[in-house]
Scaffold this motif. Structure first.
Motif, short mmCIF file in Angstrom:
data_model
loop_
_atom_site.label_atom_id
_atom_site.label_comp_id
_atom_site.label_asym_id
_atom_site.label_seq_id
_atom_site.Cartn_x
_atom_site.Cartn_y
_atom_site.Cartn_z
N ILE A 198 0.85 -1.19 0.00
CA ILE A 198 0.00 0.00 0.00
C ILE A 198 0.88 1.24 0.00
N LEU A 199 0.61 2.17 -0.94
CA LEU A 199 1.38 3.40 -1.03
C LEU A 199 0.44 4.60 -1.13
N LEU A 200 0.78 5.68 -0.45
CA LEU A 200 0.06 6.95 -0.53
C LEU A 200 0.99 7.98 -1.15
N ASP A 201 0.63 8.47 -2.33
CA ASP A 201 1.47 9.43 -3.06
C ASP A 201 2.89 8.92 -3.21
N GLY A 202 3.02 7.60 -3.37
CA GLY A 202 4.33 6.97 -3.55
C GLY A 202 5.01 6.54 -2.27
N ALA A 203 4.48 6.94 -1.10
CA ALA A 203 5.10 6.59 0.18
C ALA A 203 4.57 5.27 0.68
N PRO A 204 5.43 4.31 1.02
CA PRO A 204 4.96 3.01 1.54
C PRO A 204 4.28 3.17 2.89
N LYS A 205 3.20 2.42 3.08
CA LYS A 205 2.47 2.38 4.35
C LYS A 205 2.54 0.95 4.87
N ASN A 206 3.31 0.75 5.93
CA ASN A 206 3.51 -0.59 6.48
C ASN A 206 3.12 -0.60 7.95
N PHE A 207 2.04 -1.28 8.27
CA PHE A 207 1.63 -1.45 9.67
C PHE A 207 1.13 -2.88 9.80
N GLU A 208 1.78 -3.65 10.67
CA GLU A 208 1.47 -5.08 10.77
C GLU A 208 1.27 -5.53 12.21
N LYS A 209 0.79 -4.62 13.06
CA LYS A 209 0.54 -5.02 14.43
C LYS A 209 -0.55 -6.08 14.47
N TYR A 210 -0.33 -7.11 15.23
CA TYR A 210 -1.19 -8.29 15.23
C TYR A 210 -2.64 -7.92 15.54
N ASP A 211 -3.56 -8.34 14.63
CA ASP A 211 -5.01 -8.16 14.80
C ASP A 211 -5.43 -6.69 14.94
N GLN A 212 -4.67 -5.76 14.31
CA GLN A 212 -4.98 -4.35 14.50
C GLN A 212 -5.13 -3.60 13.16
N GLY A 213 -5.43 -4.29 12.08
CA GLY A 213 -5.67 -3.59 10.82
C GLY A 213 -4.39 -3.26 10.08
N THR A 214 -4.57 -2.60 8.93
CA THR A 214 -3.45 -2.36 8.03
C THR A 214 -3.27 -0.89 7.67
N ILE A 215 -4.36 -0.23 7.26
CA ILE A 215 -4.24 1.10 6.67
C ILE A 215 -5.33 2.00 7.27
N PHE A 216 -4.96 3.24 7.60
CA PHE A 216 -5.87 4.13 8.31
C PHE A 216 -5.95 5.50 7.65
N VAL A 217 -5.84 5.55 6.32
CA VAL A 217 -5.91 6.79 5.57
C VAL A 217 -7.38 7.15 5.31
N GLU A 218 -7.73 8.40 5.54
CA GLU A 218 -9.09 8.89 5.34
C GLU A 218 -9.43 8.93 3.84
N PRO A 219 -10.48 8.21 3.38
CA PRO A 219 -10.82 8.21 1.95
C PRO A 219 -11.14 9.59 1.39
N GLU A 220 -11.61 10.53 2.23
CA GLU A 220 -11.94 11.86 1.75
C GLU A 220 -10.72 12.63 1.24
N LEU A 221 -9.52 12.18 1.59
CA LEU A 221 -8.30 12.84 1.13
C LEU A 221 -7.90 12.41 -0.27
N LEU A 222 -8.56 11.38 -0.82
CA LEU A 222 -8.08 10.72 -2.02
C LEU A 222 -8.84 11.17 -3.26
N LYS A 223 -8.12 11.23 -4.38
CA LYS A 223 -8.74 11.48 -5.67
C LYS A 223 -8.74 10.23 -6.55
N LYS A 224 -7.88 9.27 -6.22
CA LYS A 224 -7.76 8.09 -7.07
C LYS A 224 -7.13 6.95 -6.28
N VAL A 225 -7.64 5.74 -6.52
CA VAL A 225 -7.04 4.53 -5.96
C VAL A 225 -6.87 3.54 -7.10
N GLU A 226 -5.65 3.11 -7.33
CA GLU A 226 -5.37 2.13 -8.38
C GLU A 226 -4.93 0.82 -7.74
N ILE A 227 -5.59 -0.26 -8.12
CA ILE A 227 -5.30 -1.58 -7.55
C ILE A 227 -4.65 -2.42 -8.65
#
Length: 833
Positions: A198-227
């Motif tokens: 997962i990358l935001l504006d090219g910056a890697p987002k790495n969070f792997e705390k056990y049973d605590q989710g992965t990504i916490f970016v607010e969707p309202e900040l985004l203009k595009k998501v490419e999968i």
């Protein structure tokens, strides 16, 4: 024990509707076509046939380009790529061809030969006799394994989290449940956090705390998501077997109306299932201030707050509320082919939640009931404070030379969570985080790359090459009150043995060359090299830092090449074929290398001897587009993607008595190890049909996979199913349009088959696998109003009724413990000024 069912009143919703309808501080998302005329976007236009290049430009900008067939017949052009406006790209494509262009309205461009007479002229718009290019293909110019969620789709989805936003993409699933801090993303059966990059504006987002989710970016900040599903691109390496999710935040060019130099935007929204309120707004501008440099800037603020979630059937999930505040500051400048962009986004949330955020309803210990219901619940909770930061700096140069199109980027991102237990009868166990724990995962990232366009051996080449460096760090600490008096536990202050501290630095280089073999056939060979150096931080507790138990936190390195090959063939003007192959790698992460147990266990050692995982992966696809299929002016877009993954030396935790048999009691073996290989394969289908008055979408995904032997018994004589395979799923949408009113409405449905291909009943798999889950269907309604003229111009209204029949269902990937939201009415109203 469960909470009473929901009996809330509709009065708050009526008050909200009255308020938003009376308010003038509302906003609309800018039309994509208009934004791309005034702002630069990333374009990739092939060389060769001018008609093919114009088709690509129309698809990538969503402009409609019309011209007589004779205008471009036999005309060739050089490839064009970079961060460009539509005007700049057209100027480059048409240079020296004798063809000119003009805008006909806000989103249509007409081409003609210089001095030629148009067949008919009407004011500012010119109409030519033969229209040969229609822009706005529903799926754009991407391969079938790539899905793009644009600004329009983000607004319509009204999602509260990134996993919720991508959940309607074939092959992509939300895992974890209704609590935002426990949600993760699974792609094509790959469910570990490191399997989805997962990358935001090219910056890697790495969070792997056990049973605590992965990504916490607010969707309202985004203009595009490419999968980008799969691991076939050498642009990204070391992991991401499921795929890569690229998030782009909004900027001033996306928000400004034509002719504006500054503007403002505001939005309010509400949903009923958890009584969530959303308020967001932005101010932005773009101007050269009479200088050779054009500046732009945007400041956006978002506030989101909800109560506990009401699931299907009426039950309220305890402690599933959320509160999030986010901010985005983005600035930029461009001059003479130079472009500089910076961004800082920050989000903060806090709430009470279960110790493991990935869970369903809270269970109550009968021993706590005499203390009262609230106190009994509180003993199962932790207070979590989460902070998420992303900062980026990017420089691009696109000058007159085809050989130099350079890009440099630096970023720093971190996600930190502080959790505290304040209500407990006895000291909380270290296995659930103790009384208090901190975990911060940070990444410092550098990239430098260049793209050269040239002709060699009679073939056009687009050569992209670069180097990357990423420094990943994990800071973890826990206070274990139960062992505060024991020196062997460092008097209660140490990192959990299953969540060690450490660093992992990755140095990489890549090269890929897109070669136009013919006007219709191109190949892209690529090669990547990753060198990964990992080092653990010795645990402060001697119990987990004992050489007799084979505890070793010293550095270890992994390295490997990733070769890849892609091909694209435009078989006819309406049919394209795609093929991608790669031999991808994933180095073990810090948790896998340095997790440990005490000397009293059978598998206590750190796992520095782990080999890298390999994925021999292939994607095949076909993209078909037709116009005037059933009716004049209709269009049909269909794409099919097939994938196959063969993963060797997968890293798993050593569990099961069979895997521990024959080992001595001193535990001189590592806790993680490489196990036998597994495969997964599947098919994804997407189809979009549209006429002037109606539209429809279908999305389908099917996958299967098996592991040689079993996770808990590698000596098992047979194969077992994979754990994270999503059930067969069909997504459907049927809608109507009222063009005169800028209105669309319709029905959506999700049909999910039963999932009985689980290892739960294979080789004792009940110790780690999820039970079989029944099938279900969920239906909804939607309405979107985006007026283009009149006093309500630049306003958007989005309304949706999700799970309209209030069905209670537990998706397979929620581990069978977390139901999803019940009947949920959503509404958002926005306006640009």
């Amino acid at each position: 024990m469960t909470h009473s069912t929901y009996t809330g009143s509709a009065r708050p919703l009526l008050h909200l509707l009255a308020a938003v309808l009376a308010s003038t501080v509302t906003t609309a998302t800018i039309e994509t076509a208009q934004a791309q005329q005034t702002g630069a976007i990333e374009l990739n236009l092939p060389g060769g046939s001018l008609t093919s290049a114009l088709n690509a430009l129309a698809a990538q900008t969503r402009l409609q380009i019309v011209f007589d067939a004779g205008v471009t017949a036999g005309v060739s052009t050089a490839p064009v790529s970079g961060h460009l406006t539509a005007d700049a790209a057209l100027s480059r494509l048409l240079a020296g061809t004798g063809i000119i262009y003009r805008y006909s309205g806000s989103s249509m461009i007409t081409l003609s030969k210089a001095g030629a007479q148009a067949d008919r002229s009407d004011g500012d718009a010119t109409y030519l006799s033969t229209i040969v290019v229609k822009g706005g293909r529903h799926y754009g110019d991407n391969a079938p394994n790539v899905a793009v969620i644009g600004q329009e789709e983000i607004e319509q989805a009204q999602a509260s989290s990134l996993p919720e936003l991508v959940n309607k993409t074939p092959g992509v699933s939300l895992a974890g449940g209704v609590r935002i801090q426990g949600q993760t993303i699974t792609i094509r059966g790959f469910g570990r956090q490191s399997d989805t990059r997962i990358l935001l504006d090219g910056a890697p987002k790495n969070f792997e705390k056990y049973d605590q989710g992965t990504i916490f970016v607010e969707p309202e900040l985004l203009k595009k998501v490419e999968i980008q599903k799969g691991a076939t691109s050498v642009r990204y390496g070391n992991g991401g077997f499921g795929g890569t999710i690229l998030m782009e935040s909004k900027d001033a060019g996306d928000m400004l109306k034509p002719g504006q130099t500054w503007g403002a935007w505001g939005k309010t929204a509400y949903q009923t299932a958890n009584k969530e309120f959303l308020e967001t707004g932005a101010v932005y501008g773009k101007s050269d201030f009479g200088t050779p440099i054009t500046y732009n800037g945007l400041l956006s603020l978002t506030w989101r707050k909800s109560d506990d979630m009401r699931i299907g059937g009426g039950e309220i999930y305890e402690s599933s509320d959320s509160k999030l505040a986010s901010a985005l500051l983005k600035t930029g400048a461009d001059f003479d082919g130079n472009e500089i962009n910076t961004s800082v986004s920050y989000g903060r949330s806090n709430n009470w939640g279960p110790i493991a955020a990935v869970r369903g309803q809270l269970d109550i210990n009968s021993a706590d009931l005499p203390l009262g219901y609230d106190e009994a619940i509180a003993r199962r909770l932790a207070w979590r404070e989460l902070k998420d930061l992303t900062s980026t700096f990017e420089y691009k140069y696109t000058g007159d030379s085809d050989l130099v199109n350079a890009r440099f980027m630096a970023s720093y991102s971190s996600t930190g969570q502080h959790a505290t237990r304040t209500h407990y009868r006895s000291a909380p166990a270290a296995s659930v985080g103790g009384v208090e724990n901190d975990a911060t995962y940070s990444d410092f990232h550098l990239e430098a790359e260049n793209t050269s366009n040239f002709t060699l051996g009679g073939l056009d080449h687009k050569l992209n090459y670069g180097v990357q460096y990423n420094a990943h760090k994990r800071d973890v600490m826990m206070f274990d009150l139960a062992n505060v008096a024991k020196p062997d536990y460092n008097y209660g202050y140490y990192a959990p043995w299953y969540m060690p501290e450490g660093t992992q630095n990755t140095t990489s280089a890549f090269v890929r060359d897109t070669i136009d073999v013919t006007d219709t056939f191109k190949v892209t060979p690529g090669l990547r090299f990753d060198y990964v150096r990992s080092e653990g931080v010795p645990n402060a507790a001697p119990r987990y830092n004992n050489p007799a138990a084979d505890h070793d936190y010293s550095a270890v390195s992994h390295q490997g090449f990733t070769p890849a090959l892609s091909a694209e063939w435009q078989a006819t003007p309406n049919v394209r074929f795609f093929a991608d192959w790669a031999y991808a790698m994933r180095a073990p992460n810090i948790d896998e290398l340095y997790s440990t147990q005490s000397v009293l266990t059978n598998a206590s050692g750190t796992s520095r001897g782990l080999d890298i995982e390999r994925n021999n992966t292939i994607n095949l696809g076909i993209d078909v587009n037709f116009d005037d299929v059933f009716l004049d002016g209709d269009s049909l877009s269909t794409r099919v993607a097939l994938f196959n993954n063969h993963v060797t030396s997968p890293v798993t935790r050593r569990i099961g008595t069979a895997n521990l048999s024959g080992m001595n009691l001193t535990g001189q073996v590592p806790w993680y190890w490489n196990t036998p290989s597994y495969y997964s394969r599947g098919v994804e289908v997407q189809a979009h049909y549209e006429t002037e008055r109606m539209f429809g979408d279908l999305g389908f995904s099917w996958m299967e996979g098996e592991r040689h032997a079993a996770i808990n018994n590698i000596f098992y004589n047979g194969d077992t199913y994979l754990v994270d395979l999503a059930p067969t799923t069909l997504l459907a949408t049927l809608g109507m349009k009222v063009p005169d009113r800028d209105l669309s409405f319709g029905w959506t449905a999700t049909f999910v088959n039963a999932q009985d291909r689980t290892p739960y009943r294979q080789a004792g798999g009940s110790t780690y696998a999820t039970k079989a889950s029944p099938g279900y269907s969920v239906h909804g309604l939607f309405l979107d109003w985006t007026p283009k003229e009149g006093m309500m111009k630049d306003t958007e209204l989005h309304v949706a009724l999700e799970n309209m029949f209030d069905k209670r269902y537990l998706p397979y990937l929620s581990d069978g413990i977390s139901a999803m939201p019940g009947r949920n009415f959503k509404i958002s109203l926005s306006r640009r000024f």
